[in-house]
Design an enzyme around this catalytic site. Sequence first.
Site, PDB file in Angstrom:
ATOM      1  N   GLN A 336      75.483  28.748  35.256  1.00 17.26           N
ATOM      2  CA  GLN A 336      76.387  29.361  36.234  1.00 17.26           C
ATOM      3  C   GLN A 336      75.747  29.383  37.620  1.00 17.26           C
ATOM      4  OE1 GLN A 336      79.316  30.062  35.098  1.00 17.26           O
ATOM      5  NE2 GLN A 336      80.164  30.770  37.047  1.00 17.26           N
ATOM      6  N   GLU A 363      65.951  29.267  10.676  1.00 22.01           N
ATOM      7  CA  GLU A 363      64.969  30.237  10.170  1.00 22.01           C
ATOM      8  C   GLU A 363      65.547  31.659  10.147  1.00 22.01           C
ATOM      9  OE1 GLU A 363      60.819  29.938  10.886  1.00 22.01           O
ATOM     10  OE2 GLU A 363      60.912  27.785  11.188  1.00 22.01           O
TER      11      GLU A 363
END
Lengths: 380, 270
Positions: A336, A363
């Site tokens: 942004q 994980e």
Amino acid sequence: MRFEPTMKQAVIRRTARKYAEEVLAPAAVEMDRTGQFPQDIADEMAELKYFGLEIPPEYGGAGLDPVSYAIVVEEISRANAAMGLCVAVHNGVAAAPMYEFGNQFQRKKFLVPVATGKKIGTFCLSEPNAGSDASAIETTAVRDNKDYILNGNKVFVTNGHVSGTNLIFANTRPGEKKKEYTVFFVESEREGVEKGPLEELMGMRGNPVCPITLHDCRVPEENLLGEQGQGLKIAFATLNGGRIGIAAQALGIAQACLDVSLRYAKERHQFGRSIAQFGAIQKHLADMATQVEAARLLVYRAAGLRDKGLEYGMESAMAKLYASKIAVDAARIGIQIHGAYGYSKSYPIERYYRDAKITEIYEGTSEVQRIVIARSLMER
Amino acid sequence: MNIAVCIKQVPDTPSIRMDRERMTIIRDGVESVINPLDYVALQAALDLRDRKGGEVVVITMGPPQSEEALREAIAAGADRAILVTGAAFSGADTLATSHVLAVAISKLDPFPDLVLCGAHTTDSDTAHVGPQMAEELNLPQICGVNEIHMEEDYLTVKRLSDGFVETLQVSLPALLTVTQELCSVGHLPLGDLQIAFSEREITQWGPEDLGLKEEEVGLRGSATQVWKLSVPPPRREGDLISGSPQTLVDHLIRKLEDLSILDEEDGYKS
């Protein structure tokens, strides 16, 4: 309570950062573009002991403490997240359990080549129907005299295509009502091991992720890690530690997002001044910097507990949950700040966004981390 | 060939900030690193040792935390390290520093065949310490060396001088100060850092160990003192003018007149 790094940790950070900035950062763009794993760089990293970070020197490792380990993974990931992934998985969930649960024979035979980086390690738990629910694995290992015969499909194996030594999780009581989980060392060159094509992934594209299939793969009993039936215990203990690596990786990506966003905000001029002069952009940068610092404290604290031999399962889950979330946020806000340039491949921030997302998934997804944290809260 | 390398810990250049009220460098929270040219000197010493044998000793004078730089030098391959430290040494100018380091080097057994230093440091940038040590140790010295070749029992070295390459020969023992071009510095193996910080010993020498009196060292042994530290005025931004030759000349003359460098009537002012 001490927040400063030790002298050693400060030098470790500088050393890893210098290597990451000079060698790994320049390679990151090409790795992302082509999906090629740079074996020459991996060989050099092996010489510099990046593949046996926490393993004691007698088994060929660097013998670093867990905080230094986290610092190294953070610095590598800041420059090149795909290589950070290779190092975090190799060290955190392959070398670590080989050391922790391996007997002397296995440490010499399997761990030494892994810790010296001559063979790359993998951790093969996920299957088409087993991810967050590790107990759902369908890979089987059937005893045959002094051997086991393995069959099954492992998917999304990080480092898979370049691996030499794989840890395979299998059910040693197939057909029975209650499964029994066991881990095996399976060498990539062993007959019956087949590596599938590279996965086309959104991010971490320089890491050679692929499926590994086992067809009547005969493995001697000396390849059994720990004891038969210890599989889930090994998996959970390993993932507790492995989360520190992934959290450190997310932290490195978040720091990289902050670095490039701050630089861009100072360089980019609109309405006659740098956009860093505008409150809206300052708010983004201030939030990002605060989150990065908070994540860093969580990661180092979990690593510090591990160093002292204290329980750290909840803290490593918190570190991974938070660091991965703020890495994705930092990348999103970073784009942004960059405006249209952030959406362009001419700037690295779009790569950071693609790389960051997976840290909320692998994980242990963020949802699973919350389960771990909530259970610990109720048990403690 | 036994080589002594003098190193200095300096603030990491990108992170240097000034306290604008007290006009001092802010050292809190600023990382210290081995002066980059001293790192080059160390690397050159290690390369020479690897080819010719002998040992590399690194020496620094500084506060106790300079141990960090010495341990990093050991990880890079130095055989041993000496930290010259003590409250009496603080506030030293380049003369007092050179004196202490020269005395420390003369105490080395065996006396080194070669003493190497960086040509200058990134903090005070005086380039004094190497040459002053050579004078005190009565060694031949060559400053700003960018190439070293070991011959039978002497060195052939090169350096840049006024745009020419000077090739010199020097007998040993000698003192050289080195520049960036001499060699590149490699990446440190992490395992060697772990060993350097957990297992290796650093020798510490204080004023008594070196037989130095208080008036010879530190602020009292210094011939100079910093009177004032100030931030240089910011450089004025240059003007970029473009256009035809005539416009450029007109513009330039107007500028020079505005600055009262050129007088309308008399042409150039003397």
